[in-house]
Design an enzyme around this catalytic site. Structure first.
Site, PDB file in Angstrom:
ATOM      1  N   GLY A 103      29.420  36.466  -2.758  1.00 18.20           N
ATOM      2  CA  GLY A 103      28.125  37.115  -2.714  1.00 18.20           C
ATOM      3  C   GLY A 103      26.943  36.339  -2.244  1.00 18.20           C
TER       4      GLY A 103
ATOM      5  CG  HIS B 161      36.391  37.779  -9.734  1.00 16.36           C
ATOM      6  ND1 HIS B 161      35.308  36.817  -9.666  1.00 16.36           N
ATOM      7  CD2 HIS B 161      36.650  38.091  -8.516  1.00 16.36           C
ATOM      8  CE1 HIS B 161      34.718  37.074  -8.814  1.00 16.36           C
ATOM      9  NE2 HIS B 161      35.449  37.948  -7.815  1.00 16.36           N
TER      10      HIS B 161
ATOM     11  CG  ASN C 203      36.022  42.701  -7.875  1.00 16.31           C
ATOM     12  OD1 ASN C 203      35.755  43.597  -8.602  1.00 16.31           O
ATOM     13  ND2 ASN C 203      35.713  41.658  -7.863  1.00 16.31           N
ATOM     14  CD1 TRP C 204      34.427  48.929  -4.943  1.00 12.39           C
ATOM     15  CD2 TRP C 204      33.724  50.749  -6.142  1.00 12.39           C
ATOM     16  NE1 TRP C 204      34.382  49.932  -4.121  1.00 12.39           N
ATOM     17  CE2 TRP C 204      34.328  50.996  -4.952  1.00 12.39           C
ATOM     18  CE3 TRP C 204      33.403  51.584  -7.200  1.00 12.39           C
ATOM     19  CZ2 TRP C 204      33.979  52.095  -4.406  1.00 12.39           C
ATOM     20  CZ3 TRP C 204      33.228  52.973  -6.710  1.00 12.39           C
ATOM     21  CH2 TRP C 204      33.646  53.297  -5.244  1.00 12.39           C
ATOM     22  CE  LYS C 205      31.987  40.628  -6.833  1.00 12.02           C
ATOM     23  NZ  LYS C 205      31.321  39.380  -6.567  1.00 12.02           N
TER      24      LYS C 205
ATOM     25  CD  GLU D 184      31.482  37.743  -9.510  1.00 17.66           C
ATOM     26  OE1 GLU D 184      31.854  38.869  -9.960  1.00 17.66           O
ATOM     27  OE2 GLU D 184      30.947  37.667  -8.328  1.00 17.66           O
TER      28      GLU D 184
ATOM     29  CB  SER E 253      30.534  36.256   2.037  1.00 20.82           C
ATOM     30  OG  SER E 253      29.803  35.882   1.137  1.00 20.82           O
TER      31      SER E 253
ATOM     32  CD  GLU F 137      37.905  36.272  -4.506  1.00 22.09           C
ATOM     33  OE1 GLU F 137      37.174  37.084  -3.811  1.00 22.09           O
ATOM     34  OE2 GLU F 137      37.420  36.381  -5.761  1.00 22.09           O
TER      35      GLU F 137
ATOM     36  N   GLY G 272      34.207  41.908  -2.241  1.00 23.69           N
ATOM     37  CA  GLY G 272      33.332  42.353  -2.991  1.00 23.69           C
ATOM     38  C   GLY G 272      32.495  43.428  -2.531  1.00 23.69           C
ATOM     39  N   GLY G 273      31.231  42.808  -2.227  1.00 23.96           N
ATOM     40  CA  GLY G 273      30.101  43.652  -1.702  1.00 23.96           C
ATOM     41  C   GLY G 273      30.555  44.748  -0.588  1.00 23.96           C
TER      42      GLY G 273
HETATM   43  C1  PEP Z   1      34.673  38.809  -4.756  1.00 26.14           C
HETATM   44  O1  PEP Z   1      33.900  39.286  -5.725  1.00 26.14           O
HETATM   45  O2  PEP Z   1      35.693  38.662  -5.236  1.00 26.14           O
HETATM   46  C2  PEP Z   1      33.981  38.861  -3.330  1.00 26.14           C
HETATM   47  C3  PEP Z   1      34.819  37.971  -2.865  1.00 26.14           C
HETATM   48  O3  PEP Z   1      32.886  39.334  -3.307  1.00 26.14           O
HETATM   49  P1  PEP Z   1      32.022  39.037  -1.712  1.00 26.14           P
HETATM   50  O4  PEP Z   1      32.897  39.822  -0.780  1.00 26.14           O
HETATM   51  O5  PEP Z   1      30.766  40.269  -2.206  1.00 26.14           O
HETATM   52  O6  PEP Z   1      31.683  37.609  -1.607  1.00 26.14           O
END
Ligand code: PEP
Length: 247
Positions: A168, A92, A9-11, A94, A207, A162, A228-229
């Site tokens: 993050g 999600h 997920n590039w957000k 967010e 993470s 999640e 994500g990241g």
């Molecule tokens: C996400 O946004 O779904 C996520 C898991 O982010 P991260 O891996 O950066 O914690």
């Protein structure tokens, strides 16, 4: 057997120049054993899908519940498919927080995605306060009940657990905590959907990085990750794909 899935997920990150990372990823992992999915911002779906070829799937980070109409800024399942997308993340944390999305809305979005021929990646997860209060399984159970359409199947739906406090932050739950939630989700899905619930992929997200992927992928009922990241860089996401292929 459930085919494992590494989803990224590039957000709200990524410009055209960043597609070079996807070119590198495809060059280094042309035919992974697991399914691979990347969900860039909507602006990049079409261009990324062209680079992806058969090596990976491309999806959206959200999907409106209606097919078309006066909904400024939103995109529909048909638009995602038209751009070359095959999946849509819905619910999600967010979006649940920033856009006040309820389980009812998430379910409507998942239904729209599925009706539009997409695979819905439905996210659930507790906040830190909810975990501290001992409410994790109640919250997850309610979110599954409220967010998943009744016609969800192993083919049209993926569930991502999640924990909000792990996204993050560099923090991850203990492996036993991930196992507890994933086993709970599997039981709840089998109870509601029977064999389809047994076949539904359950992703862990929060993470995930190359250094912890292997241990997380060894946890019971973890069928992959939503990343994500670490999905932004070919080297990191490639290492996570390799860890999932080896699991
Ligand atoms: C996400 O946004 O779904 C996520 C898991 O982010 P991260 O891996 O950066 O914690």
């Amino acid at each position: 057997m459930r085919t494992k899935l590494a989803a990224g997920n590039w957000k709200m990150n990524g410009l055209k120049a960043d597609l070079a990372e996807v070119e590198t990823l495809v060059a280094n992992h042309p035919a992974p054993l697991c399914d691979v999915l990347l969900c860039p911002p909507a602006t990049l779906i079409s261009a990324m899908a062209q680079i992806a070829g058969a090596s990976l799937d491309v999806g959206a980070q959200d999907c409106h519940m209606k097919g078309s109409g006066a909904h400024t800024g939103d995109i529909s399942a048909a638009m995602i498919a038209d751009a070359g997308g095959s999946h849509a993340i819905v619910g999600h944390s967010e979006r649940r927080a920033d856009h006040h999305e309820s389980d009812v809305l998430v379910r409507a979005k998942a239904e729209a995605a599925i009706e539009g021929g997409l695979i819905a990646v439905v996210c659930v997860g507790e906040t830190e306060a909810q975990r501290d209060a001992g409410e994790t399984l109640t919250i997850i159970g309610n979110q599954l009940k409220g967010s998943l359409p009744d016609h969800a199947t192993a083919a049209n739906c993926v569930v991502a657990y999640e924990p909000v406090w792990a996204i993050g932050t560099g923090r991850t739950p203990m492996l036993e905590q991930i196992a507890e939630v994933h086993d709970f989700m599997r039981n709840a899905l089998v109870k509601r959907f029977g064999a389809e619930g047994d076949g539904m992929r359950l992703l862990y997200g929060g993470s995930v990085k190359p250094s912890n992927a292997t241990e997380i992928f060894a946890v019971s009922n973890v069928d992959g990750a939503l990343v994500g990241g670490a999905s932004l860089k070919a080297a990191d996401f490639g290492a996570i794909i390799a860890a999932l292929d080896a699991a």
